[in-house]
Design a protein around this motif. Structure first.
Motif, short mmCIF file in Angstrom:
data_model
loop_
_atom_site.label_atom_id
_atom_site.label_comp_id
_atom_site.label_asym_id
_atom_site.label_seq_id
_atom_site.Cartn_x
_atom_site.Cartn_y
_atom_site.Cartn_z
N TRP A 296 1.33 -0.86 -0.16
CA TRP A 296 0.06 0.03 -0.01
C TRP A 296 0.75 1.24 0.14
N ALA A 297 0.01 2.24 -0.26
CA ALA A 297 1.13 3.80 -0.40
C ALA A 297 2.14 3.73 -1.17
N VAL A 308 9.10 4.00 -1.77
CA VAL A 308 8.88 3.75 -0.44
C VAL A 308 7.33 2.77 -0.50
N PHE A 309 6.55 2.06 0.31
CA PHE A 309 5.47 0.89 0.49
C PHE A 309 5.67 0.97 1.82
N VAL A 310 3.83 0.61 2.05
CA VAL A 310 3.71 0.16 4.21
C VAL A 310 3.33 -1.50 3.60
N ASN A 316 1.69 -10.47 11.96
CA ASN A 316 1.23 -9.34 13.33
C ASN A 316 1.02 -8.25 12.14
N PRO A 317 -0.55 -7.98 11.58
CA PRO A 317 -1.29 -7.78 11.16
C PRO A 317 -1.51 -6.43 11.16
N SER A 318 -1.62 -6.55 12.92
CA SER A 318 -1.69 -4.98 13.51
C SER A 318 -0.33 -3.77 12.85
N ASN A 319 1.01 -4.31 12.68
CA ASN A 319 1.68 -3.78 12.88
C ASN A 319 2.10 -3.82 10.81
N TRP A 320 1.97 -2.04 10.82
CA TRP A 320 2.54 -1.32 9.71
C TRP A 320 3.91 -1.22 10.07
N GLU A 321 4.22 -1.69 8.13
CA GLU A 321 6.03 -0.80 8.69
C GLU A 321 6.25 -0.47 7.03
N ILE A 322 6.86 0.73 7.28
CA ILE A 322 7.21 0.96 5.49
C ILE A 322 8.88 0.58 4.84
N ASP A 342 2.98 2.88 11.30
CA ASP A 342 3.60 3.80 10.41
C ASP A 342 3.74 3.52 9.32
N GLY A 343 2.61 5.03 8.88
CA GLY A 343 2.61 4.91 6.92
C GLY A 343 2.33 6.57 6.28
N PHE A 344 1.99 6.07 4.96
CA PHE A 344 2.06 7.28 4.33
C PHE A 344 2.83 7.96 3.96
#
Length: 384
Positions: A296-297, A308-310, A316-322, A342-344
């Motif tokens: 994503w993103a 870069v992307f997310v 651990n699908p609730s932990n979003w990293e770049i 962490d996103g956008f």
């Protein structure tokens, strides 16, 4: 959008909205391609920078911000001080000022929420800040390469429409239009004129084209037009793929985008998403990610090769990293190491810093604030 975010998927200007009606305000609407009268400058909160400082230029004051490593694996970062919670943020050509959808008590908001989002400009050390728009609710925004104007998404001319939900493709705010304005919010001109969702907007590095996402009858597709709103054409027309979040590579003709399956949307969490590049001149479309997971993103680096992307962690699908991806292939490199969201991500034009939103609240995506990461060591700046 993943059932969660805006331009890139679903977090949106207000993070979680419900449908409601607002009182309508009246005003003359500029038609696409026609000149518009100079707009009054937007009102400013008491702590906004004085008008003479609402210009680009300058550099980060490291006596105000101090980059530090949040973890041993992570490059140095700092949270931008003196600004409210923000989601998507993008650098100006001066590599110092930022435009962002920022939580603002004057924005249209859903019942039970203290604020929605409006468009702001601020410096990455928090020393300067001012508001670009003061009416409706805003989403994605971007600087024009000339450093004199901005483009942003707002519902300011459709306050009689349902508020909608920037985080759910089935409830995207209809009547979200695209506007161009000076850096102080003056000389505002509306570029689109319809009842659709139009957002996720960016501008080509050569300053010639605007790309954006439009939703018609539930279908999300990419469109492109000239800076004055003329010459609009549809870039994608896919029955199942829901494309969005287009950004130009340095060649001003290739874009990155992410898409998800309309048929699968809402059946799996997180929503599987695929990253593509599309040549806006030939229509050539190349799939860049090949796993059955959320990618994503995406945002391209100034070197024209990396992005870069997310991605949520598999374990651990609730932990979003770049992550840092490579258009030439290879395994992505993880850039953030934080236990929540962490996103956008977006990268400065000189390739030395990356903006991103980091969650500081107790829940998923709660308390999002804009952070800056020093990525100069990655050497992904413009090719010499």
């Amino acid at each position: 959008m993943s059932g969660l975010i805006t331009r890139n998927s679903t977090i949106g200007a207000s993070l979680s909205c419900v449908l409601a009606l607002c009182a309508m305000t009246t005003g003359t609407l500029a038609q696409p391609g026609s000149p518009a009268p100079a707009a009054e400058l937007p009102t400013q909160p008491a702590d906004a920078s004085p008008r003479e400082l609402r210009v680009l230029g300058g550099r980060t004051d490291y006596s105000v911000v101090s980059p530090k490593k949040a973890s041993p694996q992570e490059l140095p970062t700092w949270r931008i001080p003196n600004v409210p919670s923000s989601a998507e943020a993008y650098y100006a050509p001066d590599n110092y000022h930022i435009i962002a959808q920022t939580q603002d008590p004057d924005a249209v908001r859903a019942p039970g929420r203290s604020s929605g989002a409006l468009t702001w400009i601020y410096s990455d050390d928090g020393k300067k800040k001012w508001r670009i728009n003061d009416l409706g609710q805003d989403a994605c925004s971007y600087f024009l390469p000339d450093g004199k104007r901005v483009i942003f998404t707002s519902t300011r001319d459709h306050l009689d429409f349902p508020i909608g939900n920037w985080s759910n493709e089935r409830e995207y705010p209809q009547g979200a239009e695209l506007y161009i304005a000076d850096l102080d919010g003056g000389n505002r001109k509306r570029l689109t004129n319809n009842a659709y969702y139009e957002a996720e907007v960016s501008v080509s590095p050569d300053g010639q084209k605007i790309v954006f996402t439009r939703q018609v009858d539930g279908a999300l597709d990419l469109y492109m037009m000239n800076l004055d709103g003329t010459g609009e054409r549809k870039l994608t027309d896919t029955p199942d793929w829901q494309e969005g979040a287009p950004f130009f590579l340095p060649d001003s003709k290739t874009i990155t985008t992410r898409a998800w399956s309309r048929a699968l949307y809402g059946t799996r969490r997180p929503t599987p998403m695929t990253i593509f590049t599309i040549n806006t001149e030939t229509g050539e479309r190349i799939q860049r990610t090949h796993d059955d997971w959320m990618n994503w993103a995406p945002y391209p680096a100034p070197d024209g090769r990396h992005y870069v992307f997310v991605r949520p962690l598999l374990d651990n699908p609730s932990n979003w990293e770049i992550f840092l991806g490579d258009l030439e292939g290879g395994e992505p490199v993880r850039l953030t190491f934080n236990d929540s969201f962490d996103g956008f991500p977006s990268i400065s034009p000189d390739g030395t810093t990356m903006l991103f939103a980091r969650s500081e609240g107790p829940g998923f995506m709660a308390g999002l604030y804009t952070y800056v990461m020093d990525i100069s060591s990655l050497n992904i700046g413009p090719k010499r």
